[in-house]
Design a protein around this motif. Sequence first.
Motif, PDB file in Angstrom:
ATOM      1  N   ALA A 153      75.651  26.885  -0.035  1.00 53.61           N
ATOM      2  CA  ALA A 153      75.483  25.668  -0.682  1.00 53.61           C
ATOM      3  C   ALA A 153      73.904  26.160  -0.269  1.00 53.61           C
ATOM      4  CB  ALA A 153      75.272  24.584   0.428  1.00 53.61           C
ATOM      5  N   GLN A 154      73.346  26.406   0.021  1.00 56.07           N
ATOM      6  CA  GLN A 154      71.295  27.141  -0.090  1.00 56.07           C
ATOM      7  C   GLN A 154      71.719  27.726  -1.025  1.00 56.07           C
ATOM      8  OE1 GLN A 154      68.911  25.774   2.028  1.00 56.07           O
ATOM      9  NE2 GLN A 154      70.400  24.468   2.524  1.00 56.07           N
ATOM     10  N   LEU A 155      72.119  28.824  -1.156  1.00 55.20           N
ATOM     11  CA  LEU A 155      71.863  29.947  -2.882  1.00 55.20           C
ATOM     12  C   LEU A 155      72.346  28.807  -3.785  1.00 55.20           C
ATOM     13  CD1 LEU A 155      74.360  32.749  -1.294  1.00 55.20           C
ATOM     14  CD2 LEU A 155      71.987  32.130  -1.683  1.00 55.20           C
ATOM     15  N   ARG A 156      72.242  27.843  -3.993  1.00 53.79           N
ATOM     16  CA  ARG A 156      72.375  27.700  -4.981  1.00 53.79           C
ATOM     17  C   ARG A 156      71.292  26.213  -5.222  1.00 53.79           C
ATOM     18  NH1 ARG A 156      77.715  25.425  -3.084  1.00 53.79           N
ATOM     19  NH2 ARG A 156      76.953  23.655  -2.495  1.00 53.79           N
ATOM     20  N   GLY A 157      70.637  26.734  -4.811  1.00 53.53           N
ATOM     21  CA  GLY A 157      69.231  26.239  -5.034  1.00 53.53           C
ATOM     22  C   GLY A 157      67.701  27.311  -5.444  1.00 53.53           C
ATOM     23  N   ILE A 158      68.352  28.099  -5.614  1.00 53.14           N
ATOM     24  CA  ILE A 158      67.098  29.727  -5.890  1.00 53.14           C
ATOM     25  C   ILE A 158      68.280  30.508  -7.062  1.00 53.14           C
ATOM     26  CG2 ILE A 158      67.110  29.632  -3.378  1.00 53.14           C
ATOM     27  CD1 ILE A 158      68.093  32.190  -3.155  1.00 53.14           C
ATOM     28  N   VAL A 159      67.298  30.869  -7.630  1.00 52.96           N
ATOM     29  CA  VAL A 159      67.964  32.152  -8.100  1.00 52.96           C
ATOM     30  C   VAL A 159      67.329  33.704  -7.909  1.00 52.96           C
ATOM     31  CG1 VAL A 159      68.402  30.503 -10.581  1.00 52.96           C
ATOM     32  CG2 VAL A 159      65.615  31.980 -10.617  1.00 52.96           C
ATOM     33  N   GLY A 160      68.104  34.617  -8.326  1.00 56.18           N
ATOM     34  CA  GLY A 160      67.692  35.656  -8.081  1.00 56.18           C
ATOM     35  C   GLY A 160      66.827  36.216  -8.972  1.00 56.18           C
ATOM     36  N   LEU A 161      65.721  37.272  -8.469  1.00 56.13           N
ATOM     37  CA  LEU A 161      64.494  38.278  -9.141  1.00 56.13           C
ATOM     38  C   LEU A 161      64.793  39.725  -9.220  1.00 56.13           C
ATOM     39  CD1 LEU A 161      61.767  39.159 -10.914  1.00 56.13           C
ATOM     40  CD2 LEU A 161      60.826  38.520  -9.331  1.00 56.13           C
ATOM     41  N   ARG A 162      64.803  40.702  -9.996  1.00 57.65           N
ATOM     42  CA  ARG A 162      65.185  41.843 -10.152  1.00 57.65           C
ATOM     43  C   ARG A 162      63.901  42.437 -11.050  1.00 57.65           C
ATOM     44  NH1 ARG A 162      66.845  46.104 -12.740  1.00 57.65           N
ATOM     45  NH2 ARG A 162      67.708  48.267 -11.690  1.00 57.65           N
ATOM     46  N   MET A 163      63.071  43.287 -10.496  1.00 59.07           N
ATOM     47  CA  MET A 163      62.155  43.799 -11.776  1.00 59.07           C
ATOM     48  C   MET A 163      61.908  44.869 -11.126  1.00 59.07           C
ATOM     49  SD  MET A 163      57.701  42.267 -11.186  1.00 59.07           S
ATOM     50  CE  MET A 163      56.432  43.188 -11.485  1.00 59.07           C
ATOM     51  N   PRO A 164      62.627  45.915 -12.504  1.00 61.08           N
ATOM     52  CA  PRO A 164      62.500  47.228 -12.483  1.00 61.08           C
ATOM     53  C   PRO A 164      60.580  47.461 -12.538  1.00 61.08           C
ATOM     54  CG  PRO A 164      63.781  46.237 -13.587  1.00 61.08           C
ATOM     55  CD  PRO A 164      63.704  44.914 -13.263  1.00 61.08           C
ATOM     56  N   ILE A 165      59.770  48.537 -11.453  1.00 58.75           N
ATOM     57  CA  ILE A 165      58.718  48.513 -11.969  1.00 58.75           C
ATOM     58  C   ILE A 165      58.507  49.823 -13.088  1.00 58.75           C
ATOM     59  CG2 ILE A 165      56.842  50.059 -11.394  1.00 58.75           C
ATOM     60  CD1 ILE A 165      57.562  48.124  -8.025  1.00 58.75           C
ATOM     61  N   THR A 166      58.358  49.502 -14.200  1.00 61.56           N
ATOM     62  CA  THR A 166      57.472  50.754 -15.287  1.00 61.56           C
ATOM     63  C   THR A 166      56.394  51.013 -15.406  1.00 61.56           C
ATOM     64  OG1 THR A 166      57.033  48.541 -16.708  1.00 61.56           O
ATOM     65  CG2 THR A 166      59.637  49.282 -16.527  1.00 61.56           C
ATOM     66  N   ARG A 167      55.608  50.386 -14.595  1.00 57.32           N
ATOM     67  CA  ARG A 167      54.241  51.030 -14.207  1.00 57.32           C
ATOM     68  C   ARG A 167      53.171  50.575 -13.284  1.00 57.32           C
ATOM     69  NH1 ARG A 167      48.775  49.190 -16.543  1.00 57.32           N
ATOM     70  NH2 ARG A 167      50.070  47.197 -17.944  1.00 57.32           N
ATOM     71  N   ILE A 168      52.326  50.978 -12.570  1.00 62.22           N
ATOM     72  CA  ILE A 168      52.046  50.403 -11.244  1.00 62.22           C
ATOM     73  C   ILE A 168      50.378  51.351 -11.478  1.00 62.22           C
ATOM     74  CG2 ILE A 168      52.936  52.821 -10.182  1.00 62.22           C
ATOM     75  CD1 ILE A 168      53.191  50.866  -7.831  1.00 62.22           C
ATOM     76  N   ASP A 169      49.417  50.137 -10.750  1.00 55.67           N
ATOM     77  CA  ASP A 169      48.111  50.953 -10.591  1.00 55.67           C
ATOM     78  C   ASP A 169      47.744  50.210  -9.327  1.00 55.67           C
ATOM     79  OD1 ASP A 169      47.596  51.072 -13.334  1.00 55.67           O
ATOM     80  OD2 ASP A 169      46.757  49.177 -13.651  1.00 55.67           O
ATOM     81  N   GLY A 170      46.716  51.419  -8.583  1.00 53.05           N
ATOM     82  CA  GLY A 170      46.470  50.787  -6.912  1.00 53.05           C
ATOM     83  C   GLY A 170      45.285  51.015  -7.594  1.00 53.05           C
ATOM     84  N   LYS A 171      44.620  50.758  -6.550  1.00 47.93           N
ATOM     85  CA  LYS A 171      42.982  50.656  -6.428  1.00 47.93           C
ATOM     86  C   LYS A 171      42.267  50.225  -4.399  1.00 47.93           C
ATOM     87  CE  LYS A 171      38.457  48.637  -8.266  1.00 47.93           C
ATOM     88  NZ  LYS A 171      38.886  47.710  -8.668  1.00 47.93           N
ATOM     89  N   ARG A 172      42.127  51.331  -4.362  1.00 55.71           N
ATOM     90  CA  ARG A 172      41.727  51.244  -2.960  1.00 55.71           C
ATOM     91  C   ARG A 172      40.030  51.404  -2.812  1.00 55.71           C
ATOM     92  NH1 ARG A 172      44.128  53.349   1.931  1.00 55.71           N
ATOM     93  NH2 ARG A 172      46.179  53.453   0.349  1.00 55.71           N
ATOM     94  N   LYS A 173      39.438  50.707  -2.421  1.00 53.51           N
ATOM     95  CA  LYS A 173      38.200  50.249  -3.055  1.00 53.51           C
ATOM     96  C   LYS A 173      37.432  50.799  -1.315  1.00 53.51           C
ATOM     97  CE  LYS A 173      34.093  47.733  -4.975  1.00 53.51           C
ATOM     98  NZ  LYS A 173      33.531  47.838  -4.035  1.00 53.51           N
ATOM     99  N   MET A 174      36.820  52.013  -0.291  1.00 58.18           N
ATOM    100  CA  MET A 174      36.477  51.822   0.111  1.00 58.18           C
ATOM    101  C   MET A 174      35.099  52.369   0.375  1.00 58.18           C
ATOM    102  SD  MET A 174      38.465  49.947   2.287  1.00 58.18           S
ATOM    103  CE  MET A 174      39.660  48.929   1.940  1.00 58.18           C
ATOM    104  N   SER A 175      34.165  51.776  -0.049  1.00 56.74           N
ATOM    105  CA  SER A 175      32.975  52.273   0.113  1.00 56.74           C
ATOM    106  C   SER A 175      32.713  53.874  -0.359  1.00 56.74           C
ATOM    107  CB  SER A 175      32.527  52.570   1.225  1.00 56.74           C
ATOM    108  OG  SER A 175      32.236  50.502   1.633  1.00 56.74           O
TER     109      SER A 175
END
Length: 207
Positions: A153-175
């Motif tokens: 019954a709980q599942l009827r209240g939601i929808v699923g998401l699938r998101m294949p990552i085609t691009r990814i950006d990372g930033k590590r700003k540590m001085s």
Amino acid sequence: MYVPPAFREDDLPSLHAVIREARLANLVTATEGGLVATPLPLFLAPEEGPHGTLYGHLARVNPQWKLSPAGDAMALFMGPEAYVSPSWYPSKQEHGKVVPTWNYVAVHAYGPAEFFEDADRLLEVVSRLTRVHESARAEPWAVTDAPDAFIRAQLRGIVGLRMPITRIDGKRKMSQNRSAEDRAGVAAGLSSSNRASDRAVAALIPG
């Protein structure tokens, strides 16, 4: 995301670690009505695709999944972050030419947002998401602990998401753009903070 070369993070396992540790992301889609964002817990399936695939779910009444996106969606993940006071720089005493800044770790993942309503797929997603966040508990709760009819019954209240990552950006700003002396000053200042997030940043500042 603007990423100067000094702060760029390209190591995929490191980017995946940020995604796993972030716990809560923001899913952003561009629609005809403008930008729409929803905070969501997501889990990563690293074995799916060159950059991995994200899974989660939205409330069925959330209009975001019904709005046709213009292009890829974006999932924003934040790692440790902290305010940096210029008072911590030894160079402040030398010339005073310093200003406040912010240290942080961020990952932006892009890809098509695929929404689905199949109950069995939804059950798999919520079960895996639950295991991710319950596994560290001494007595982890499992989806199967609840009555099957209740879960269905709980599942009827939601929808699923699938998101294949085609691009990814990372930033590590540590001085990284500061001198070794200034970095040491920032690390010392953050280490003495009563905020856990500040101390987490201190541990990431290179020596």
